[in-house]
Design a protein around this motif. Structure first.
Motif, short mmCIF file in Angstrom:
data_model
loop_
_atom_site.label_atom_id
_atom_site.label_comp_id
_atom_site.label_asym_id
_atom_site.label_seq_id
_atom_site.Cartn_x
_atom_site.Cartn_y
_atom_site.Cartn_z
N GLU A 17 -55.73 -116.27 57.72
CA GLU A 17 -55.75 -115.63 56.40
C GLU A 17 -54.88 -116.37 55.41
N THR A 18 -53.60 -116.59 55.73
CA THR A 18 -52.71 -117.39 54.90
C THR A 18 -51.55 -117.91 55.74
N PHE A 19 -51.05 -119.07 55.36
CA PHE A 19 -49.87 -119.61 56.04
C PHE A 19 -48.57 -119.07 55.44
N TRP A 38 -45.98 -116.66 55.45
CA TRP A 38 -45.56 -115.72 56.51
C TRP A 38 -45.37 -114.31 55.98
N ASP A 39 -44.69 -114.17 54.86
CA ASP A 39 -44.38 -112.84 54.33
C ASP A 39 -45.65 -112.07 53.97
N PHE A 40 -46.57 -112.73 53.29
CA PHE A 40 -47.81 -112.06 52.90
C PHE A 40 -48.66 -111.74 54.11
N ARG A 41 -48.72 -112.67 55.05
CA ARG A 41 -49.54 -112.48 56.25
C ARG A 41 -49.02 -111.34 57.12
N GLU A 42 -47.71 -111.31 57.34
CA GLU A 42 -47.14 -110.35 58.28
C GLU A 42 -46.75 -109.02 57.63
N ASN A 43 -46.13 -109.09 56.46
CA ASN A 43 -45.61 -107.86 55.85
C ASN A 43 -46.63 -107.10 55.02
N TYR A 44 -47.67 -107.81 54.55
CA TYR A 44 -48.71 -107.10 53.81
C TYR A 44 -50.01 -107.00 54.61
N LEU A 45 -50.54 -108.14 55.05
CA LEU A 45 -51.82 -108.12 55.77
C LEU A 45 -51.68 -107.57 57.19
N ASN A 46 -50.46 -107.60 57.74
CA ASN A 46 -50.19 -107.05 59.08
C ASN A 46 -51.04 -107.73 60.16
N HIS A 99 -50.02 -109.65 62.67
CA HIS A 99 -49.41 -109.74 64.00
C HIS A 99 -49.61 -111.15 64.59
N ALA A 100 -49.33 -112.14 63.73
CA ALA A 100 -49.46 -113.55 64.12
C ALA A 100 -48.23 -114.27 63.57
N ASP A 101 -47.18 -114.34 64.37
CA ASP A 101 -45.86 -114.68 63.84
C ASP A 101 -45.53 -116.18 63.87
N PHE A 102 -46.53 -117.04 63.82
CA PHE A 102 -46.25 -118.47 63.73
C PHE A 102 -45.62 -118.76 62.37
N THR A 103 -44.86 -119.83 62.31
CA THR A 103 -44.17 -120.18 61.06
C THR A 103 -44.66 -121.49 60.45
N SER A 104 -45.52 -122.21 61.16
CA SER A 104 -45.97 -123.50 60.63
C SER A 104 -47.41 -123.77 61.06
#
Length: 229
Positions: free
Chosen positions: A123-125, A127-135, A137-142
């Protein structure tokens, strides 16, 4: 619902939409696609057999999708896909899997016995938008972390809250690190996530060149692959 189609422009292949168990995560805030699942294994196996019976092998390439990850398909269906590979002389397979299954990809490659292009819904690289908004559950950082397992990320653009800078960075990372990719333009659905029409218009104008890029498929409508409803 259409469950079989042929993709004849980029990366020619047959594509099937099968049914599996409910998505193991199933909490992405933007997704209402996960309703196409079942807990009735026998019914899933029958439906999937009917869809797979339409595969001809004419391109030597098959993409299998379901409303989740390939690991949620019934074992009987996975075995049928493996048999179909040999019967129809299929040489390459496309599967999709959630980040949580990354350590199981090699096992699936060995089971099927042919090269597999694994897609992942990044969805997006950001991290904040992917995990905290889209939820997600894919915690890669790069992107390097993702590329260690997957060949083809799926990005999503045109969501309220996204920025042009975020999308530009995502496209840059897609092109830099991955041989293939998909860009999904968000379509309003039953979730609370909303489409940003201005952002979509900017993307379609700025990245029109992606339509001619053989390595990237842009889906303006969620049914652009010819399956689903």
């Amino acid at each position: 619902m259409e469950r079989y189609n042929e993709i004849t422009n980029k990366n020619q292949r047959e594509i099937v939409l099968l049914q599996g168990r409910p998505c193991a995560w199933g909490k992405c805030v933007f997704c209402d696609y996960i309703a196409d699942n079942s807990k009735d294994k026998d019914a899933m196996v029958r439906l999937n057999h009917e869809v797979l019976s339409r595969v001809t092998g004419k391109y030597g390439v098959l993409e299998v999708i379901n409303s989740g990850s390939c690991f949620e398909l019934p074992e009987e269906t996975l075995e049928e896909i493996r048999n179909l590979i040999h019967e129809k002389k299929i040489q390459k397979l496309f599967f999709e899997a959630h980040w949580m299954y990354r350590h199981q990809l090699q096992r699936m490659r060995e089971y099927m016995g042919i090269p597999i292009i694994f897609k992942i819904g990044v969805e997006t690289f950001d991290w904040d938008f992917r995990e905290n908004y889209l939820n997600k559950h894919a915690d890669f950082t790069s992107p390097e972390e993702v590329r260690a397992y997957f060949e083809s990320p799926c990005l999503m653009v045109g969501i309220k809250g996204q920025t042009k800078e975020m999308i530009a960075r995502d496209i840059e990372l897609l092109k830099k690190y991955f041989p293939l990719g998909t860009v999904n333009v968000f379509t309003n659905n039953s979730t609370s996530v909303k489409r940003d029409e201005e952002l979509v218009a900017w993307f379609m104008e700025t990245y029109q060149w992606l339509l001619d890029d053989p390595s990237v498929e842009v889906l303006y409508e969620k049914t652009d692959f010819g399956v689903g409803d």
